[in-house]
Write an enzyme that holds these catalytic residues in place. Structure first.
Site, short mmCIF file in Angstrom:
data_model
loop_
_atom_site.label_atom_id
_atom_site.label_comp_id
_atom_site.label_asym_id
_atom_site.label_seq_id
_atom_site.Cartn_x
_atom_site.Cartn_y
_atom_site.Cartn_z
N GLU A 162 -13.98 -12.96 -5.36
CA GLU A 162 -12.76 -12.38 -5.96
C GLU A 162 -11.53 -12.58 -5.08
O GLU A 162 -10.41 -12.40 -5.54
CB GLU A 162 -12.98 -10.90 -6.28
CG GLU A 162 -13.17 -9.97 -5.09
CD GLU A 162 -14.63 -9.80 -4.67
OE1 GLU A 162 -15.44 -10.71 -4.94
OE2 GLU A 162 -14.96 -8.76 -4.07
N GLU A 183 0.82 -1.20 0.00
CA GLU A 183 0.00 0.00 0.00
C GLU A 183 0.86 1.27 0.00
O GLU A 183 0.52 2.26 -0.65
CB GLU A 183 -0.95 -0.01 1.22
CG GLU A 183 -2.06 1.01 1.10
CD GLU A 183 -3.21 0.72 2.07
OE1 GLU A 183 -3.46 -0.45 2.39
OE2 GLU A 183 -3.85 1.69 2.50
N GLU A 190 -16.37 -10.97 4.15
CA GLU A 190 -15.22 -10.72 3.27
C GLU A 190 -14.61 -12.04 2.77
O GLU A 190 -14.30 -12.18 1.58
CB GLU A 190 -14.16 -9.91 4.02
CG GLU A 190 -12.96 -9.51 3.17
CD GLU A 190 -11.83 -8.92 4.00
OE1 GLU A 190 -11.63 -9.37 5.15
OE2 GLU A 190 -11.14 -8.02 3.49
N CYS A 241 -10.25 -1.63 15.10
CA CYS A 241 -10.51 -3.05 15.33
C CYS A 241 -10.58 -3.42 16.81
O CYS A 241 -11.23 -4.40 17.17
CB CYS A 241 -9.43 -3.90 14.67
SG CYS A 241 -9.01 -3.34 13.03
N SER A 274 -7.62 1.69 -1.95
CA SER A 274 -6.41 0.94 -2.28
C SER A 274 -6.83 -0.41 -2.86
O SER A 274 -7.79 -1.02 -2.39
CB SER A 274 -5.59 0.72 -1.00
OG SER A 274 -4.66 -0.30 -1.22
N CYS A 295 -8.36 -1.95 4.47
CA CYS A 295 -8.16 -3.08 5.39
C CYS A 295 -9.44 -3.50 6.08
O CYS A 295 -9.57 -4.63 6.52
CB CYS A 295 -7.17 -2.72 6.48
SG CYS A 295 -5.62 -2.13 5.86
N LYS A 315 -15.52 -9.55 8.55
CA LYS A 315 -14.56 -10.41 7.85
C LYS A 315 -15.18 -11.74 7.45
O LYS A 315 -14.67 -12.44 6.57
CB LYS A 315 -13.32 -10.64 8.70
CG LYS A 315 -12.53 -9.38 9.01
CD LYS A 315 -11.11 -9.43 8.47
CE LYS A 315 -10.35 -8.14 8.72
NZ LYS A 315 -10.02 -7.42 7.49
N GLU A 342 1.95 1.74 -3.40
CA GLU A 342 0.81 2.20 -4.20
C GLU A 342 0.62 3.70 -4.00
O GLU A 342 0.38 4.45 -4.96
CB GLU A 342 -0.46 1.44 -3.76
CG GLU A 342 -1.69 1.73 -4.63
CD GLU A 342 -2.95 1.03 -4.11
OE1 GLU A 342 -2.92 0.39 -3.04
OE2 GLU A 342 -3.98 1.13 -4.81
#
Lengths: 174, 578
Positions: free
Chosen positions: B367, B280, B362, B504, B320, B300, B359, B283
């Protein structure tokens, strides 16, 4: 910085609206109603009232559009729409069943008749319409024929001295 | 602040004039019970548990919403008050599906605790028959309306704090329910799966989807090589489930417990957090130097990513392309690790222990399968891991410390602060500063981006460039920040967004805080604990992580290489806001 991509369906920048606007001429009318009331304080009830009067019910697409324009969650709008008995979420049924829950009918077991109708028509409460659009069920006050209690009326026709067992038979006629 | 004189249970005191009776009483160490009240989020006086007698008032008053006034005389423990509180609880119980022993909130239930404290021994009313309709179609959150006491906390945390509004009250009177619009499943509306509703639910009406059985089955399958990774925030939350103080760091014991549970390898998501920073950070440098889309926004947090897909699809190109750390870990485990250890990747089963319910959604994204296999097979929360440890009868408090396994277990201080709001930003700045300037960074602590306020901004000098950054936590704050950017009122180069308030450490899968007055303090404790771990680490910059260096040398080549892109990067999907 990116600009929200504006398309013809929706003003928020997403494309969810474009799916609806093709076939739904109601949406244009809904939009006019929403924008008419948008700037007033607490516009939601005015908008829903006018939807109910113009469309005869609250079309889902119109509520979604309201949610986008007012930036208000759809769940909140749904909450208001289901709170007031004036609002209905489906077009009125072909036939309207009015069950008297006034005092005389009530003591003669009108509640059992009403519950039987809920069961037969697979509905949750007063003001609702069956999925096939055939019946709208309503609880009403005295219909003026207490001598026949418990009483219900279907499209102006009165059925008296009811028992739950008679209900399915009567519904078959429609 | 002006003060007013009040008398509560005979104690005379001057209290700030903007206090409620509840605040005034608690400041005098007089506790008034509450059930629906949640400071700043749900102050509605709905449940009436907090009723008190106020002199000259006709009826009992709800202390949580009653402002103090000069000369007010309040009594919190009279026969009338006790009787009213008891009746309220009995009425709630008459309309509550009381299956306490098998309930997800058993022993963590505020209603259960109050009934115990208020000495409720029977329910004198005929129970109202609650229709049990369980909505378990969402991979994150399970709803059981038969347990709902209609307090409104979930409604308001979802609407006001998270800016989502997936659920609200519908219908009226005895038929009132909390539901998504049109009575749909949470799975079919714009729920982001953050689980903040579960954290505030006083009863068991909301809970996480329990995936522990799937993990047990994998552990007992001899054909599978089962590996586990733990997110940074888990190590400062898990101890609370075993009676330790809030924020207690239990990294070593947690690793020991996982080994005892039978995982073949115990790895650290912090390793992948360091890897994320390399990808990242590069990036960001690339976008800054080559006219890429700015601001770059971190990706994230899966709650935030789904929020962006539903509500801010015009910002998807700003996200990102980096996968979240645990997904990167999964992809590396099933490629590099599989190759190095000579294990068939189809036999590797990756379990992620996360502070997060989002998550769970996720890891099911199609993908996210860079190797042809799902990067991560199952996600369990901190609470679910605690349940597994208890079920296995492991005496957690007495466990010795163990270390993470090689070759995906090494981490730096930069990786561990991913668990708190501002941490990803700080970790990225540490690396970007050194990569851009080529000089060693002396002071690694970017305190300007720390703290628990909802939105924070800073300007950071990196080489010749003044980099404007912002940090937002809680998707409601993200909405406020992005709305300002949309209107052209603000602009940044780099933004960190975490879906949950505080980051988190306060994720939807973290241990429950029974006393809701302590929620904020527990965030502070867990955050402090992560920063302490960071300070104690010999390495505090992601690009110095030796195992990450080896990974690039032996396998990935350069950051953002073709191979890195295939395994570590992803794309996003525009979703409906309904």
């Amino acid at each position: 910085m990116s600009e929200p991509n504006v398309n013809n369906g929706c003003r928020c920048g997403c494309d969810a609206g474009s799916k609806m606007d093709v076939q739904n001429s109601k949406l244009k009318e809904a939009d006019e109603i929403i924008y008419k009331h948008k700037t007033q304080k607490g516009p939601l009830l005015s908008i829903l009232n006018e939807f109910q009067d113009s469309f005869g019910y609250l079309p889902r697409a119109a509520l979604e559009e309201t949610s986008k324009v007012l930036d208000m969650p759809l769940a909140e709008i749904y909450g208001v729409a289901t709170f007031y008995s004036r609002f209905t979420l489906k077009p009125r049924g072909e036939h309207t069943i009015s069950v008297c829950l006034g005092t005389a009918c009530y003591v003669k077991g009108a509640k059992d008749i009403f519950d039987e109708l809920l069961k037969e028509l697979k509905l949750d409460g007063s003001g609702e319409t069956t999925d096939d659009g055939k019946f709208t069920l309503e609880a009403t006050r005295c219909l003026g024929c207490c001598g026949l209690s418990p009483v219900m009326m279907i499209d102006g026709e009165v059925y008296g001295r009811l028992t739950p067992e008679k209900v399915p038979e009567i519904l078959k006629k429609y | 602040m002006d003060k007013v004189n009040v008398t509560i249970d005979g104690i005379v005191a001057a209290v700030p004039s903007d206090y409620t009776v509840l605040e005034a009483a608690r400041s005098l160490n007089i506790d008034i019970p509450t059930l629906c009240f949640l400071k700043g989020i749900n102050e509605v006086g709905a449940c009436r548990m907090c009723v008190v007698e106020v002199e000259r008032a006709r009826t009992l008053q709800a202390a949580c919403v009653l402002p103090v006034s000069e000369g007010m005389v309040v009594r919190t423990n009279t026969p009338k008050v006790r009787e009213a509180r008891k009746t309220i609880l009995e009425l709630i119980l008459a309309r509550h599906n009381r299956e306490c022993t098998t309930c997800s909130k058993n022993l963590n239930c505020e209603l259960q605790k109050l009934c115990d404290e208020m000495n409720i021994k029977e329910v004198p009313y005929q129970p109202y028959e609650m229709k049990v309709e369980i909505d378990d179609l969402s991979p994150c959150v399970v709803r059981d309306t038969s347990k709902c006491i209609l307090c409104g906390r979930c409604v308001n945390v979802c609407k006001k704090v998270q800016g989502v509004g997936a659920i609200d009250f519908s219908k009226r009177g005895i038929n009132t329910m909390v539901t998504p619009a049109f009575g749909q499943s949470l799975n079919d509306v714009a729920c982001i799966g953050c689980g903040q509703c579960i954290k505030v639910c006083p009863v068991g009406a909301l809970s996480e989807k329990d995936d522990t059985e799937e993990v047990w089955q994998a552990l007992s399958n001899p054909d599978l090589h089962v590996i586990v990774q733990t997110a940074p925030a888990v190590r400062v939350g898990l101890g609370e489930e075993f009676g330790m103080e809030k924020g207690a760091p239990v990294t070593g014991k947690m690793v020991s417990a996982l080994k005892r549970l039978g995982f073949d390898k115990v790895f650290d998501t912090d390793f992948a957090a360091d890897l994320t920073i390399i990808e990242e950070g590069n990036e960001l440098i690339d976008r800054l130097n080559n006219g890429g889309k700015l601001p770059l926004i971190t990706s994230c947090s899966p709650g935030w990513v789904k929020y962006c897909e539903h509500f801010f699809p015009d910002f998807l190109d700003n996200l990102s392309t980096c996968k979240s750390p645990h997904e990167m870990f999964g992809a590396i485990a099933k490629s590099y690790y599989a190759k190095k250890e000579g294990i068939d990747p189809s036999k590797i089963f990756v379990v992620s222990v996360m502070p997060c319910t989002a998550k769970k959604f996720e890891c099911k994204r199609p993908e996210l399968s860079g190797t042809g296999y799902a990067d991560v097979d199952v996600v369990i929360t901190t609470r679910e891991l605690a349940r597994m440890i208890k079920q296995a009868r492991i005496n957690f408090a007495k466990l010795e410390d163990s270390k993470f396994d090689k070759i995906l277990g090494e981490s730096t201080g930069a990786g561990v602060i991913f668990g708190v709001t501002g941490g990803v930003m700080e970790a990225a700045l540490r690396t970007v500063a050194e990569v851009v300037t080529g000089k060693e960074l002396q002071n690694v602590e970017y305190t300007a981006v720390r703290g628990l306020e909802g939105i924070r901004e800073a300007q950071v000098k990196i080489g010749d460039l003044d980099v404007k950054v912002a940090v937002a936590n809680g998707t409601g704050n993200a909405k406020a920040l992005l709305d300002r950017i949309r209107k052209g009122e603000a602009n940044y180069h780099f933004i960190e967004i975490m879906g949950c308030p505080g980051g988190c450490i306060n994720g939807g899968g973290q241990p429950f805080i029974m006393d809701k007055n302590e929620i904020y303090m527990s965030e502070v404790d867990r955050a402090d604990s992560l920063y302490n771990i960071d300070r104690s680490m010999p390495l505090r910059k992601s690009h110095l992580n030796p195992e990450v260096k080896t990974l690039y040398d032996e396998y990935l080549g350069k950051p953002n290489s073709e191979k890195a892109h295939k395994l570590l990067h992803t794309h996003y999907t525009k979703r409906s806001r309904f």
